[in-house]
Design an enzyme around this catalytic site. Structure first.
Site, mmCIF file in Angstrom:
data_model
loop_
_atom_site.group_PDB
_atom_site.id
_atom_site.type_symbol
_atom_site.label_atom_id
_atom_site.label_comp_id
_atom_site.label_asym_id
_atom_site.label_seq_id
_atom_site.Cartn_x
_atom_site.Cartn_y
_atom_site.Cartn_z
ATOM 1 N N CYS A 87 0.864 -1.179 0.000
ATOM 2 C CA CYS A 87 0.000 0.000 0.000
ATOM 3 C C CYS A 87 0.899 1.226 0.000
ATOM 4 O O CYS A 87 1.614 1.477 0.975
ATOM 5 C CB CYS A 87 -0.926 -0.008 1.216
ATOM 6 S SG CYS A 87 -2.001 1.447 1.314
ATOM 7 N N CYS A 230 -5.123 5.998 -3.760
ATOM 8 C CA CYS A 230 -4.374 4.739 -3.777
ATOM 9 C C CYS A 230 -2.988 5.056 -4.315
ATOM 10 O O CYS A 230 -2.851 5.467 -5.473
ATOM 11 C CB CYS A 230 -5.076 3.699 -4.641
ATOM 12 S SG CYS A 230 -4.145 2.154 -4.827
#
Length: 292
Positions: A87, A230
């Site tokens: 991530c 993201c």
């Protein structure tokens, strides 16, 4: 019923429940992760991040084989409880969490290796946030057709792997981007075996200003749904746009997401081209919650 000390953190609106578990003793169930991330009955987040010493879990020991200095492992879980390889926003917030809790020292300009399921990632602290070397990237997954709710026709996507899988779709206008309903999972044909994050991208006009490429995007994250940002998706979107734009396209990009802007750059290394991500990180509040 045990209590969990946690910190809420965010990077460009991508938010997380973080907690320290150096000894690797707190292994949350999928149901517990879902409860923590619930925005109505829980704390609310796009995922959970456990800070665990790499020596205490198998994935961390694998990271230590890659880099013996990767003392800490980022154990990231999606909203549904599934583990994620990497991530890009989370690793910046994770690093700030380690700093603020006295688990590491990292002055501006210094770099630290962090273990992830995608391998070791180097994070550098800057004056305004953090820069992450996401490592090598590759075209992967071909060009599946993508169907998203309220987009009139299926669109070809481009599969890109930056440690986790993405499919990037180019749209013609920001109006079209706004119309897409990403509360529903986009359908991919063929469907990747492990699924993929899906990015919808609109190139700016002009695309390049002062040597920097500009794009706007939205994302549906595998296992979490639509999020405000993201990090790895921003990197994949910039890589895809550069691929489509051809040899004259820049290697520096500014990616605008609903939660803010991220910087992406591509740079050569001895083992091939890497992609880097830069952006802010913030710890919002601390608390204690009872685990069911």
């Amino acid at each position: 019923m045990a209590d969990l000390q946690f910190t809420k953190g965010q990077g460009t609106g991508n938010d997380f429940v973080l907690f320290a578990d150096p000894a690797g003793e707190i292994d949350l169930t999928d149901t517990q992760v879902q409860a923590l991330c619930d925005r109505h009955f829980g704390i609310g987040a796009d995922g959970t991040i456990r800070a665990v010493l790499s020596t205490r879990i198998p994935e961390g020991r694998a990271a230590l084989e890659e880099d013996p200095d990767a003392e800490w492992f980022m154990d990231y879980r999606n909203v549904d409880g599934s583990p994620a390889e990497m991530c890009g926003n989370g690793i910046r917030v994770f690093t700030l969490f380690l700093i603020e809790n006295g688990l590491i020292e990292l002055p501006p300009g210094r770099t630290i290796p962090i273990g992830t399921r995608a391998g070791v990632r180097d994070v550098q602290r800057s004056g305004s946030g953090f820069q992450v070397d996401l490592g090598r990237w590759e075209l992967a997954g071909g060009e599946p057709l993508v169907r998203a709710k309220d987009l009139q026709v299926a669109r070809p996507g481009l599969g890109i792997d930056v440690g986790n899988p993405h499919v990037v779709v180019a749209l013609s206008s920001e109006d079209e981007l706004a119309e897409a309903d990403l509360a529903f999972v986009p359908q991919l044909d063929p469907e990747p075996a492990a699924g993929a994050n899906v990015e919808l991208v609109v190139p700016a006009d002009p695309l390049v200003v002062d040597g920097v490429g500009h794009i706007t995007m939205r994302v549906h994250e595998r296992g979490s749904g639509e999020t405000l940002s993201c990090g790895t998706g921003a990197a994949a979107a910039a890589l895809a746009t550069r691929h489509w734009a051809g040899a004259a396209a820049p290697h520096q990009w500014r990616v605008q997401l609903p939660g803010g802007a991220l910087g992406v750059r591509m740079f050569p290394t001895e083992d091939g081209e890497h992609v880097g991500l830069s952006g802010p990180a913030e710890l919002v509040f601390d608390g204690v919650v009872a685990l069911a």
